[in-house]
Design a protein around this motif. Sequence first.
Motif, mmCIF file in Angstrom:
data_model
loop_
_atom_site.group_PDB
_atom_site.id
_atom_site.type_symbol
_atom_site.label_atom_id
_atom_site.label_comp_id
_atom_site.label_asym_id
_atom_site.label_seq_id
_atom_site.Cartn_x
_atom_site.Cartn_y
_atom_site.Cartn_z
ATOM 1 N N ALA A 1 -3.503 3.055 2.960
ATOM 2 C CA ALA A 1 -2.389 4.064 3.067
ATOM 3 C C ALA A 1 -2.777 5.420 2.360
ATOM 4 C CB ALA A 1 -0.974 3.386 2.514
ATOM 5 N N SER A 2 -2.014 6.277 2.647
ATOM 6 C CA SER A 2 -2.251 7.543 1.849
ATOM 7 C C SER A 2 -1.013 8.249 1.929
ATOM 8 C CB SER A 2 -3.427 8.400 2.502
ATOM 9 O OG SER A 2 -3.194 9.019 3.655
ATOM 10 N N SER A 3 -0.760 9.025 0.555
ATOM 11 C CA SER A 3 0.596 9.759 0.440
ATOM 12 C C SER A 3 -0.019 10.888 -0.331
ATOM 13 C CB SER A 3 1.226 8.975 -0.653
ATOM 14 O OG SER A 3 2.303 9.828 -0.944
ATOM 15 N N CYS A 4 0.405 12.026 0.412
ATOM 16 C CA CYS A 4 -0.100 13.407 0.088
ATOM 17 C C CYS A 4 0.967 14.456 -0.207
ATOM 18 C CB CYS A 4 -0.819 14.044 1.046
ATOM 19 S SG CYS A 4 -2.431 12.720 1.674
ATOM 20 N N PHE B 1 -6.817 12.501 -5.444
ATOM 21 C CA PHE B 1 -7.740 13.845 -5.201
ATOM 22 C C PHE B 1 -6.732 15.042 -5.552
ATOM 23 C CE2 PHE B 1 -11.365 11.842 -3.357
ATOM 24 C CZ PHE B 1 -10.533 10.628 -2.770
ATOM 25 N N CYS C 1 0.921 4.006 -3.058
ATOM 26 C CA CYS C 1 0.817 5.442 -2.916
ATOM 27 C C CYS C 1 1.798 6.560 -3.302
ATOM 28 C CB CYS C 1 0.473 5.471 -1.261
ATOM 29 S SG CYS C 1 -0.937 5.318 -0.912
ATOM 30 N N ASN C 2 3.208 6.129 -2.870
ATOM 31 C CA ASN C 2 4.282 6.839 -3.122
ATOM 32 C C ASN C 2 4.604 6.881 -4.579
ATOM 33 O OD1 ASN C 2 4.532 7.648 -0.488
ATOM 34 N ND2 ASN C 2 6.019 5.867 -0.074
ATOM 35 N N THR D 1 0.668 -0.973 -0.041
ATOM 36 C CA THR D 1 0.098 0.045 0.003
ATOM 37 C C THR D 1 0.739 1.248 0.060
ATOM 38 O OG1 THR D 1 -0.203 -0.121 2.312
ATOM 39 C CG2 THR D 1 -2.189 -0.728 1.293
ATOM 40 N N GLN D 2 1.902 1.243 0.821
ATOM 41 C CA GLN D 2 2.648 2.438 0.905
ATOM 42 C C GLN D 2 3.473 2.769 -0.387
ATOM 43 O OE1 GLN D 2 5.217 2.564 4.256
ATOM 44 N NE2 GLN D 2 3.558 2.191 5.712
ATOM 45 N N ALA E 1 -3.632 14.227 -3.046
ATOM 46 C CA ALA E 1 -3.838 13.243 -2.018
ATOM 47 C C ALA E 1 -4.266 12.178 -2.524
ATOM 48 C CB ALA E 1 -4.822 13.678 -1.064
ATOM 49 N N VAL E 2 -3.301 11.125 -2.134
ATOM 50 C CA VAL E 2 -3.595 9.591 -2.864
ATOM 51 C C VAL E 2 -3.740 8.674 -1.806
ATOM 52 C CG1 VAL E 2 -2.346 7.578 -4.050
ATOM 53 C CG2 VAL E 2 -1.586 10.254 -4.608
ATOM 54 N N GLN E 3 -4.784 7.973 -1.927
ATOM 55 C CA GLN E 3 -5.302 7.014 -1.101
ATOM 56 C C GLN E 3 -5.427 5.530 -1.583
ATOM 57 O OE1 GLN E 3 -9.144 7.439 0.890
ATOM 58 N NE2 GLN E 3 -8.435 6.340 2.700
ATOM 59 N N CYS E 4 -4.798 4.438 -0.816
ATOM 60 C CA CYS E 4 -4.838 3.210 -1.472
ATOM 61 C C CYS E 4 -5.439 2.138 -0.379
ATOM 62 C CB CYS E 4 -3.409 2.990 -1.843
ATOM 63 S SG CYS E 4 -3.172 1.045 -2.341
ATOM 64 N N VAL E 5 -6.252 1.318 -0.890
ATOM 65 C CA VAL E 5 -6.945 0.454 -0.071
ATOM 66 C C VAL E 5 -6.684 -0.858 -0.680
ATOM 67 C CG1 VAL E 5 -9.197 -0.427 1.030
ATOM 68 C CG2 VAL E 5 -8.675 2.020 0.821
ATOM 69 N N HIS F 1 -5.860 -3.164 4.326
ATOM 70 C CA HIS F 1 -4.835 -2.164 4.625
ATOM 71 C C HIS F 1 -5.157 -0.815 3.665
ATOM 72 C CE1 HIS F 1 -1.095 -3.377 6.684
ATOM 73 N NE2 HIS F 1 -1.751 -4.675 6.737
ATOM 74 N N LYS G 1 2.029 8.944 -6.300
ATOM 75 C CA LYS G 1 2.017 10.734 -5.866
ATOM 76 C C LYS G 1 3.415 11.063 -6.784
ATOM 77 C CE LYS G 1 4.326 12.018 -2.470
ATOM 78 N NZ LYS G 1 4.929 11.954 -1.030
#
Lengths: 142, 114
Positions: free
Chosen positions: B81-84, A137, A74-75, A70-71, A92-96, B79, A78
């Motif tokens: 996670a978010s990255s902003c 977003f 996201c990274n 997930t991380q 803003a990025v969200q991953c599930v 799980h 982004k």
Amino acid sequence: MVSESEAPTSRQPSAHSMTKEEAVPESTYVIRPNYANKFKKTRVKSIISKVIAQTLEDKNYDPDEVGKWTQDICNTVKEQVKQLEFERYKVAVQCVIGEQRGNGAKMACRCFWDSDTDNYAQDSYTNNSIFCVVAVFGVYFY
Amino acid sequence: MDDFDGEEEATTFVVDDVSNVIKESIENTIGGNAYQHNKVNQWTSNVVEQCLNQLTKLGRPFKYIVTAVIMQKNGAGLHTASSCYWDNATDGSCTLRWENKSMYCIVSVFGLAI
């Protein structure tokens, strides 16, 4: 009686002056992005689907690795969206990521923003043991 | 005499206030209920809408993004996670995990300063 009338002197805009002094940036007072610089939904969606496919293809749900996936997703998403260079946009990025075990799950989102300038993109991926949803977003900074 | 400003408007994201708002909205919507497949659609919409309404009532200069995930308890793992990419000084996010006997609810709020 002598009447004098003076034509108002026209001043050149200072942007054209080529002085070697420190250039003072002028305020642009821009409150809306240019049509060409707006958040591009389809481009971002294609980035998302590529990144997810690369990271999760042929993977099975592994509780130890999932946090890292997930991380990473996201990274990576982004960084790639940053490279598209949407000016003055915050991202803003969200991953599930979840395990598929026959249970039901529902995800919803609602936003309080300026619909002229702000937008979002999302994509999902499923295989036999994982489901993954990523939402990006883009919010304009006035 | 100094000018008295009255109430100071919060221009940075305050996690605690938002966390309380989220908790209340979840409990008001799905507080004592068990997971029902035909109602889950409406529940997620309600949770998210209530959350957003309460946040806007705080009257702060922020744009909000609220996401909610409701999942049945089945032993499966989840799980998020978010990255902003934002301004760390003013923007922030808050994620709250809530559960009862039959389901999990995870709500994330992103607040971006105007």
